[in-house]
Motif scaffolding. Structure first.
Motif, PDB file in Angstrom:
ATOM      1  N   ARG A 262       0.836  -1.207   0.000  1.00  0.00           N
ATOM      2  CA  ARG A 262       0.000   0.000   0.000  1.00  0.00           C
ATOM      3  C   ARG A 262       0.868   1.253   0.000  1.00  0.00           C
ATOM      4  N   ALA A 263       1.926   1.254   0.772  1.00  0.00           N
ATOM      5  CA  ALA A 263       2.812   2.418   0.818  1.00  0.00           C
ATOM      6  C   ALA A 263       3.448   2.676  -0.553  1.00  0.00           C
ATOM      7  N   VAL A 264       3.840   1.597  -1.246  1.00  0.00           N
ATOM      8  CA  VAL A 264       4.423   1.748  -2.575  1.00  0.00           C
ATOM      9  C   VAL A 264       3.399   2.328  -3.537  1.00  0.00           C
ATOM     10  N   LEU A 265       2.181   1.816  -3.499  1.00  0.00           N
ATOM     11  CA  LEU A 265       1.138   2.294  -4.402  1.00  0.00           C
ATOM     12  C   LEU A 265       0.788   3.755  -4.121  1.00  0.00           C
ATOM     13  N   GLU A 266       0.794   4.140  -2.859  1.00  0.00           N
ATOM     14  CA  GLU A 266       0.537   5.540  -2.528  1.00  0.00           C
ATOM     15  C   GLU A 266       1.641   6.448  -3.055  1.00  0.00           C
TER      16      GLU A 266
END
Length: 285
Positions: A178-182
């Motif tokens: 999720r952090a990467v996608l954000e």
């Protein structure tokens, strides 16, 4: 909003009532995709029936009932009867709910609603009253009725939210994904590449992500892009600029997903946030 076959929606915010968005809508054919909110959702059904998936359950809310959704809870929305549904919805910020809960409760930790659908015509009337007061520009009445409605809901249908489960390796990978996608929202990596970078397999990451966030990564990303676009629109960005900034191919691409999730197109949303309701404008029933 009178009878007929036309869908109508208005999403706005009263300038003197910060931390609360309002939506008054009549939908017939509209289907709201899986999405989440960073606010609470309090929707009073005034006509028809709304059906919606809430986590893993399909529920229905009719006249005199309220649909209640906690922040970051995946859900959908569609008509539960052929004539559709009309509702007045409040989206109060989480810190406002916490403030009200602190005034009326001794519960420690995060507080939220314990059921997605409740029957409480009295609170439904309070929610309608918040809308009507906001439409008249009466911030004192809108704020007072809002707090009364939330307090009553928390007393009768509220409780402490469950603790998050222990962090497994899969859950940690979902959080990192999720952090990467954000961070790379405009140009996200393919699932295979993302899984390799996290030291797992694509299918394992899919399962872990859906378990953690209630939807697969690509669905979550669309929802996150719409959220980010809303933030950009709130700061004055044009819809076309917001679309490209968050990774949509063009403004029509943003329009399609924004309207499905937020309830109105980005242009209408931006106009509704830019001004307060003026007394004498057409009223909806």
């Amino acid at each position: 909003m009178g009878p007929g076959t036309e869908e109508q929606a208005r999403h706005w915010q009263l300038g003197e009532l910060p931390g609360v968005d309002l939506l008054h809508a009549r939908y017939i054919r509209k289907s709201v995709a899986w999405h989440t909110h960073d606010t609470f959702v309090i929707a009073a059904i005034t006509e028809g029936v709304e059906a919606f998936h809430h986590r893993n359950e399909l529920v229905r809310a009719g006249v005199g009932q309220l649909a209640l959704v906690n922040p970051d809870t995946p859900h959908t929305g569609h008509a539960g009867v052929p004539e559709g549904w009309t509702y007045r919805t409040l989206y109060p910020a989480a810190d406002l709910i916490a403030e009200i809960a602190g005034d009326i409760s001794t519960l420690a930790g995060p507080v939220g609603f314990t059921s997605p659908v409740v029957e409480d015509p009295g609170v439904a009337r309070l929610v309608v009253g918040v809308h009507e007061a906001a439409e008249q520009g009466n911030a004192l009445a809108a704020d007072s009725l809002l707090r009364l409605a939330v307090a009553r809901l928390l007393r009768t249908h509220g409780g402490r939210l469950p603790e998050r489960p222990l962090r497994t390796a899969g859950a940690r990978n979902a959080t990192r994904a999720r952090a990467v996608l954000e961070a790379e929202m405009a140009r996200p990596p393919a699932l295979g590449k993302l899984a390799t970078e996290l030291g797992t397999s694509p299918f394992a990451l899919l399962r872990a992500f859906k378990e953690a966030y209630g939807m697969p990564p690509h669905t979550w990303l669309t929802d996150a892009r719409v959220r980010r676009a809303r933030q950009l629109l709130d700061t004055g960005a044009a819809p076309a600029e917001a679309a490209l900034a968050v990774g949509f191919t063009d403004q029509p691409h943003l329009n399609r997903h924004f309207a499905r999730i937020v309830g109105v197109p980005p242009g209408a949303y931006r106009r509704g946030r830019a001004r307060t309701y003026k007394t004498g404008a057409p009223r909806a029933s």
